[in-house]
Design an enzyme around this catalytic site. Structure first.
Site, PDB file in Angstrom:
ATOM      1  N   ASN A  82       0.812  -1.222   0.000  1.00 22.15           N
ATOM      2  CA  ASN A  82       0.000   0.000   0.000  1.00 22.15           C
ATOM      3  C   ASN A  82       0.848   1.276   0.000  1.00 22.15           C
ATOM      4  O   ASN A  82       0.379   2.313  -0.471  1.00 22.15           O
ATOM      5  CB  ASN A  82      -0.917  -0.029   1.233  1.00 22.15           C
ATOM      6  CG  ASN A  82      -1.496   1.345   1.532  1.00 22.15           C
ATOM      7  OD1 ASN A  82      -2.454   1.781   0.907  1.00 22.15           O
ATOM      8  ND2 ASN A  82      -0.900   2.053   2.492  1.00 22.15           N
ATOM      9  N   THR A  86       3.428  10.726  -3.814  1.00 18.09           N
ATOM     10  CA  THR A  86       3.344  11.550  -5.028  1.00 18.09           C
ATOM     11  C   THR A  86       4.446  12.612  -4.966  1.00 18.09           C
ATOM     12  O   THR A  86       4.820  13.068  -3.869  1.00 18.09           O
ATOM     13  CB  THR A  86       1.983  12.276  -5.122  1.00 18.09           C
ATOM     14  OG1 THR A  86       1.747  12.969  -3.891  1.00 18.09           O
ATOM     15  CG2 THR A  86       0.840  11.318  -5.386  1.00 18.09           C
ATOM     16  N   GLN A 141      -2.561  10.827 -15.732  1.00 19.00           N
ATOM     17  CA  GLN A 141      -2.975  12.124 -15.180  1.00 19.00           C
ATOM     18  C   GLN A 141      -1.887  13.158 -15.431  1.00 19.00           C
ATOM     19  O   GLN A 141      -0.723  12.923 -15.087  1.00 19.00           O
ATOM     20  CB  GLN A 141      -3.236  11.993 -13.665  1.00 19.00           C
ATOM     21  CG  GLN A 141      -3.590  13.286 -12.970  1.00 19.00           C
ATOM     22  CD  GLN A 141      -4.851  13.933 -13.538  1.00 19.00           C
ATOM     23  OE1 GLN A 141      -5.859  13.276 -13.774  1.00 19.00           O
ATOM     24  NE2 GLN A 141      -4.781  15.235 -13.809  1.00 19.00           N
ATOM     25  N   GLY A 143       0.583  16.020 -14.904  1.00 16.48           N
ATOM     26  CA  GLY A 143       1.289  16.386 -13.673  1.00 16.48           C
ATOM     27  C   GLY A 143       1.743  15.180 -12.879  1.00 16.48           C
ATOM     28  O   GLY A 143       2.357  15.324 -11.821  1.00 16.48           O
ATOM     29  N   TYR A 147       4.040   9.221 -11.244  1.00 14.65           N
ATOM     30  CA  TYR A 147       3.076   8.433 -10.449  1.00 14.65           C
ATOM     31  C   TYR A 147       2.279   7.486 -11.358  1.00 14.65           C
ATOM     32  O   TYR A 147       2.108   6.301 -11.042  1.00 14.65           O
ATOM     33  CB  TYR A 147       2.148   9.415  -9.730  1.00 14.65           C
ATOM     34  CG  TYR A 147       1.159   8.800  -8.773  1.00 14.65           C
ATOM     35  CD1 TYR A 147       1.533   8.443  -7.482  1.00 14.65           C
ATOM     36  CD2 TYR A 147      -0.174   8.596  -9.149  1.00 14.65           C
ATOM     37  CE1 TYR A 147       0.612   7.902  -6.593  1.00 14.65           C
ATOM     38  CE2 TYR A 147      -1.097   8.055  -8.271  1.00 14.65           C
ATOM     39  CZ  TYR A 147      -0.706   7.717  -6.998  1.00 14.65           C
ATOM     40  OH  TYR A 147      -1.614   7.179  -6.116  1.00 14.65           O
ATOM     41  N   PRO A 177      -7.854   2.501  -6.480  1.00 13.40           N
ATOM     42  CA  PRO A 177      -8.796   3.456  -5.892  1.00 13.40           C
ATOM     43  C   PRO A 177      -8.887   4.709  -6.756  1.00 13.40           C
ATOM     44  O   PRO A 177      -7.920   5.118  -7.403  1.00 13.40           O
ATOM     45  CB  PRO A 177      -8.167   3.802  -4.538  1.00 13.40           C
ATOM     46  CG  PRO A 177      -7.083   2.804  -4.303  1.00 13.40           C
ATOM     47  CD  PRO A 177      -6.637   2.371  -5.663  1.00 13.40           C
ATOM     48  N   GLY A 178     -10.058   5.317  -6.716  1.00  9.54           N
ATOM     49  CA  GLY A 178     -10.180   6.683  -7.200  1.00  9.54           C
ATOM     50  C   GLY A 178      -9.736   7.610  -6.081  1.00  9.54           C
ATOM     51  O   GLY A 178      -8.886   7.247  -5.252  1.00  9.54           O
ATOM     52  N   TYR A 179     -10.324   8.782  -6.016  1.00  8.92           N
ATOM     53  CA  TYR A 179      -9.876   9.765  -5.018  1.00  8.92           C
ATOM     54  C   TYR A 179     -10.506   9.465  -3.651  1.00  8.92           C
ATOM     55  O   TYR A 179     -11.723   9.407  -3.510  1.00  8.92           O
ATOM     56  CB  TYR A 179     -10.210  11.177  -5.487  1.00  8.92           C
ATOM     57  CG  TYR A 179      -9.300  11.591  -6.619  1.00  8.92           C
ATOM     58  CD1 TYR A 179      -8.107  12.258  -6.361  1.00  8.92           C
ATOM     59  CD2 TYR A 179      -9.601  11.268  -7.937  1.00  8.92           C
ATOM     60  CE1 TYR A 179      -7.244  12.611  -7.393  1.00  8.92           C
ATOM     61  CE2 TYR A 179      -8.752  11.620  -8.977  1.00  8.92           C
ATOM     62  CZ  TYR A 179      -7.576  12.293  -8.698  1.00  8.92           C
ATOM     63  OH  TYR A 179      -6.717  12.637  -9.714  1.00  8.92           O
TER      64      TYR A 179
HETATM   65  N1  LIG Z   1      -5.576   8.873  -1.356  1.00 10.73           N
HETATM   66  C1  LIG Z   1      -5.997   8.623  -2.562  1.00 10.73           C
HETATM   67  O1  LIG Z   1      -6.922   9.266  -3.077  1.00 10.73           O
HETATM   68  C2  LIG Z   1      -5.397   7.516  -3.355  1.00 10.73           C
HETATM   69  C3  LIG Z   1      -5.966   7.230  -4.600  1.00 10.73           C
HETATM   70  C4  LIG Z   1      -5.438   6.208  -5.355  1.00 10.73           C
HETATM   71  C5  LIG Z   1      -4.381   5.473  -4.862  1.00 10.73           C
HETATM   72  N2  LIG Z   1      -3.847   5.774  -3.667  1.00 10.73           N
HETATM   73  C6  LIG Z   1      -2.727   4.956  -3.200  1.00 10.73           C
HETATM   74  O2  LIG Z   1      -3.066   4.388  -1.958  1.00 10.73           O
HETATM   75  C7  LIG Z   1      -1.890   4.220  -1.161  1.00 10.73           C
HETATM   76  C8  LIG Z   1      -2.076   4.907   0.187  1.00 10.73           C
HETATM   77  O3  LIG Z   1      -2.335   6.278  -0.048  1.00 10.73           O
HETATM   78  P1  LIG Z   1      -2.770   7.272   1.144  1.00 10.73           P
HETATM   79  O4  LIG Z   1      -3.521   8.365   0.515  1.00 10.73           O
HETATM   80  O5  LIG Z   1      -3.372   6.500   2.256  1.00 10.73           O
HETATM   81  O6  LIG Z   1      -1.312   7.820   1.575  1.00 10.73           O
HETATM   82  P2  LIG Z   1      -0.885   8.625   2.889  1.00 10.73           P
HETATM   83  O7  LIG Z   1      -2.054   9.036   3.704  1.00 10.73           O
HETATM   84  O8  LIG Z   1       0.077   9.664   2.388  1.00 10.73           O
HETATM   85  O9  LIG Z   1      -0.057   7.503   3.723  1.00 10.73           O
HETATM   86  C9  LIG Z   1       1.041   6.916   3.115  1.00 10.73           C
HETATM   87  C10 LIG Z   1       1.599   5.803   3.975  1.00 10.73           C
HETATM   88  O10 LIG Z   1       2.678   5.192   3.244  1.00 10.73           O
HETATM   89  C11 LIG Z   1       3.860   5.259   4.035  1.00 10.73           C
HETATM   90  N3  LIG Z   1       5.039   5.371   3.160  1.00 10.73           N
HETATM   91  C12 LIG Z   1       5.336   6.340   2.258  1.00 10.73           C
HETATM   92  N4  LIG Z   1       6.535   6.094   1.691  1.00 10.73           N
HETATM   93  C13 LIG Z   1       6.988   4.922   2.244  1.00 10.73           C
HETATM   94  C14 LIG Z   1       8.170   4.154   2.106  1.00 10.73           C
HETATM   95  N5  LIG Z   1       9.155   4.498   1.256  1.00 10.73           N
HETATM   96  N6  LIG Z   1       8.303   3.030   2.849  1.00 10.73           N
HETATM   97  C15 LIG Z   1       7.343   2.645   3.720  1.00 10.73           C
HETATM   98  N7  LIG Z   1       6.201   3.333   3.898  1.00 10.73           N
HETATM   99  C16 LIG Z   1       6.036   4.463   3.174  1.00 10.73           C
HETATM  100  C17 LIG Z   1       3.676   6.444   4.945  1.00 10.73           C
HETATM  101  O11 LIG Z   1       4.530   6.337   6.069  1.00 10.73           O
HETATM  102  P3  LIG Z   1       4.824   7.636   6.997  1.00 10.73           P
HETATM  103  O12 LIG Z   1       3.571   7.829   7.815  1.00 10.73           O
HETATM  104  O13 LIG Z   1       6.006   7.246   7.795  1.00 10.73           O
HETATM  105  O14 LIG Z   1       5.077   8.787   6.079  1.00 10.73           O
HETATM  106  C18 LIG Z   1       2.196   6.289   5.279  1.00 10.73           C
HETATM  107  O15 LIG Z   1       2.016   5.293   6.279  1.00 10.73           O
HETATM  108  C19 LIG Z   1      -0.742   4.798  -2.000  1.00 10.73           C
HETATM  109  O16 LIG Z   1      -0.093   3.776  -2.702  1.00 10.73           O
HETATM  110  C20 LIG Z   1      -1.447   5.724  -2.946  1.00 10.73           C
HETATM  111  O17 LIG Z   1      -0.696   5.921  -4.129  1.00 10.73           O
HETATM  112  C21 LIG Z   1      -4.328   6.788  -2.897  1.00 10.73           C
END
Ligand SMILES: NC(=O)c1ccc[n+]([C@@H]2O[C@H](COP(=O)([O-])OP(=O)(O)OC[C@H]3O[C@@H](n4cnc5c(N)ncnc54)[C@H](OP(=O)(O)O)[C@@H]3O)[C@@H](O)[C@H]2O)c1
Length: 241
Positions: A82, A86, A141, A143, A147, A177-179
């Site tokens: 997970n 970005t 996307q 920008g 990613y 996932p979407g947003y």
């Molecule tokens: N939010 C969205 O709308 C969305 C949409 C589509 C896909 N996604 C994907 O869903 C996943 C989770 O997103 P989120 O929005 O929940 O992110 P988030 O709130 O920014 O949380 C990210 C998590 O990943 C950890 N992390 C980041 N870099 C890491 C690394 N190098 N090694 C180990 N852990 C790391 C962070 O640890 P720290 O707490 O220590 O920083 C945190 O626990 C991602 O892969 C993202 O691309 C998100």
């Protein structure tokens, strides 16, 4: 059957919801994170889920981290890739560091975590690998060339590895996932967020728990016939062909 699940980036956002949902489904969960100790300790205190700090971008650190988790909890049956970041920029302004950091975490990180666990899953004839990609890996996307490339790579990885794991009782699936209303999305300016919501037919951001429920299903023994699948969860924003 081991009921140990390891969730990368499992202490915040979508990952925290996944860790909790797996715990509630009866798994012993290990939640990995990168560096935000304060958030991780708060998560641990609130949930009782042990947290482990290392970067998924570092293969040796992943191997050592996995060894520690398995010594503490037992063999990992469920891996949830997970962790993701970005570093958005229009391509003409994108730096090599912005490109490299995103590929290192979002794509190499998936290799770095899955590879050390693969042999054990094959030996035990059971495993579940679930990777969190993104709608922007499916549709691209502006920008987000870095990613979108990393997240599209996660989908190709899943389709290839599913074919290798099938005979060994290992399923490999990816969720797009979407947003979702996490820190990652709340960090974008409010105006941009409003324009994003206007493009989502259900008229709202997704909840982390909605993604977590997909993971719990894909982690279960009941999902054994589903492998190589790309599960789209985006409120109707985009239908991949
Ligand atoms: N939010 C969205 O709308 C969305 C949409 C589509 C896909 N996604 C994907 O869903 C996943 C989770 O997103 P989120 O929005 O929940 O992110 P988030 O709130 O920014 O949380 C990210 C998590 O990943 C950890 N992390 C980041 N870099 C890491 C690394 N190098 N090694 C180990 N852990 C790391 C962070 O640890 P720290 O707490 O220590 O920083 C945190 O626990 C991602 O892969 C993202 O691309 C998100």
């Amino acid at each position: 059957m081991s009921k140990v699940a390891l969730v990368t980036g499992g202490t915040r956002g979508i990952g925290a919801a996944i860790s909790m949902a797996l715990k509630n489904a009866g798994y012993s969960v290990a939640a990995n994170y990168a560096g935000n100790d304060e958030a991780a300790q708060k998560f641990k205190a609130e949930t009782g889920i042990p947290v482990y700090r290392w970067s998924v971008a570092d293969y040796d650190a992943c191997e050592a981290g996995i060894r520690q988790v398995e010594a503490d909890l037992g063999p990992v049956a469920v891996l949830v890739n997970n962790a993701g970041i970005t570093r958005d920029s229009m391509f003409h302004k994108m730096t090599r560091d912005q490109w490299r950091e995103v590929i290192d975490t979002n794509l190499h990180g998936v290799f770095n975590m899955t590879h050390p666990l693969w042999s054990g899953m094959r030996d035990r004839k059971f495993g579940r690998v679930v990777t969190i990609s993104s709608i922007n890996g499916q549709k691209g996307q502006a920008g987000q060339a870095n990613y979108s490339a990393s997240k599209a790579g996660d989908i190709g990885f899943t389709k290839a590895l599913a074919q290798e794991g099938a005979r060994a009782g290992i399923t490999v699936n990816v969720i797009c996932p979407g947003y979702i209303g996490t820190d990652m999305v709340m960090a974008v300016p409010e105006k941009v967020r409003e324009s994003i919501i206007a493009q989502i037919p259900v008229g709202r951001l997704g909840e982390p728990e909605e993604i977590a429920r997909c993971v719990v299903f894909l982690a279960s023994e009941d999902s054994g016939f589903i492998t190589g699948a790309t599960i789209t969860a985006n409120g109707g924003q985009y239908f991949a062909g």
